[in-house]
Design an enzyme around this catalytic site. Structure first.
Site, PDB file in Angstrom:
ATOM      1  CD  GLU A 181      -3.076   3.476  -5.420  1.00 41.60           C
ATOM      2  OE1 GLU A 181      -3.974   2.647  -5.651  1.00 41.60           O
ATOM      3  OE2 GLU A 181      -2.013   3.199  -4.820  1.00 41.60           O
ATOM      4  CG  HIS A 200      -3.477  -0.479  -6.848  1.00 41.94           C
ATOM      5  ND1 HIS A 200      -3.832   0.193  -5.702  1.00 41.94           N
ATOM      6  CD2 HIS A 200      -3.387  -1.783  -6.489  1.00 41.94           C
ATOM      7  CE1 HIS A 200      -3.963  -0.663  -4.699  1.00 41.94           C
ATOM      8  NE2 HIS A 200      -3.698  -1.862  -5.154  1.00 41.94           N
ATOM      9  NE  ARG A 229      -4.208  -1.580   0.068  1.00 42.17           N
ATOM     10  CZ  ARG A 229      -4.283  -2.672  -0.672  1.00 42.17           C
ATOM     11  NH1 ARG A 229      -3.241  -3.004  -1.433  1.00 42.17           N
ATOM     12  NH2 ARG A 229      -5.354  -3.431  -0.658  1.00 42.17           N
TER      13      ARG A 229
END
Length: 323
Positions: free
Chosen positions: A267, A286, A238
């Protein structure tokens, strides 16, 4: 929807990785031909169908949707992480929760291996010279004999280690409970001395851990100073596990050689962010978890849990995280 029309499995409408959620519902139907599997395709259909549903699966379950679920017993989360779910409310209501742990192992393992080889053989330099039509040699590296530290030894970290095994590397695993061991040559915890020692010996640092109070900001300015200047960071965990400003400074100051980032903080990464323009950074949106087999692997887990649920084994589900 009457109770008589309640499906055995209700699939909520949100998909992932740009793949239609219908494929997930079809994959479950293929594995449970004797069960009814219903896909709620609109918000209204979700609210109506979840009222009497006992077994529900989906990417997320909002608090307002949970509030109208009168008979829910199992929620099968289609993500490996469950931090986005109203876990307290689910626990209060006695709902069993499972996740998609293990689904991402092969694909993310391959992504990490590709990222490491990208920097080992410096393909980014070759690509830049190809764009310039410039035939000029450059130095590369060898993966063999390197030290790779994998932070997090769950399904993904284990898959990474399995794929590294033929390359002749030394591996260090980092986990909350090092006494459990793992698929690495050495396992350490997050204690300062042990972790810092691992960082100092690391050529490739792979982050494959959940985001917790311990791992948030784990890789900060001090960590980058401790790391070897030839080290490469690979983050498929993450974004907030790494302090972004410290990462930018480290890359600009040659405190590390490069970074492969599938996740960032923030993000999505803003268009004007400096990470986009640094030549020693590889960015993917991602995307490491994307695989055409995602729904198939997930459906295998869910179908098995439906069978256990039918047998009354609500406290012995695969990948159970609650209760």
């Amino acid at each position: 929807m009457s109770d008589a029309d309640t499906p055995d499995v209700l699939v909520l409408r949100k998909g992932t990785h740009g793949t239609p959620i219908e494929q997930y519902a079809d994959a479950i139907r293929d594995r449970l031909p004797d069960h009814t599997v219903s896909l709620a395709r609109t918000p209204a259909e979700e609210r109506e169908a979840i009222r009497t549903a006992r077994f529900v699966t989906g990417m997320t379950l909002e608090e307002n949707l949970l509030a109208v679920a009168e008979t829910l017993e199992v929620f099968a989360c289609a993500y490996a992480g469950t931090g986005h779910l109203p876990l307290d409310s689910l626990e209060e209501r006695g709902v069993a929760v499972t996740n998609a742990s293990g689904v991402h192992g092969p694909n993310i393992g391959e992504h990490v291996l590709g990222a490491i080889l990208h920097f080992t053989r410096r393909f980014h330099v070759g690509a830049r010279r190809q764009r310039r039509r410039e035939w000029r040699h450059y130095k590369a590296h060898e993966l063999q004999g390197s030290t790779v530290t994998v932070v997090g030894l769950g399904a993904i970290g284990t898959a990474v280690c399995e794929r590294l095994d033929p390359f002749g590397v030394e591996t260090i695993g980092v986990r909350f409970t090092p006494e459990k061991g793992g698929p690495t040559d050495e396992v350490v915890g997050f204690e300062d001395d042990a972790f810092d020692d691992a960082l100092a010996r690391t050529d490739y640092l792979v982050l494959a851990c959940p985001l917790t109070a311990t791992t948030r900001g784990l890789i900060d300015g001090d960590a980058f100073v401790t790391m070897n200047p030839e080290a490469v960071l690979v983050n498929i965990a993450r974004g907030p596990v790494v302090e972004t400003d410290a990462l930018v400074d480290a890359l600009r100051s040659n405190l590390i050689r490069g970074a492969s980032l599938d996740v960032t903080d923030p993000e999505p990464l803003p268009e004007g962010h400096p990470l986009w323009t640094l030549g020693n950074v590889q960015i993917t949106p991602h995307n490491a978890g994307h695989t055409p087999k995602y729904y198939d692997r997930l459906a295998d887990i869910v179908a098995e849990n439906v069978r256990r649920f039918d047998d009354g084994d609500v406290d012995d589900l695969e990948n159970q995280v609650l209760p």
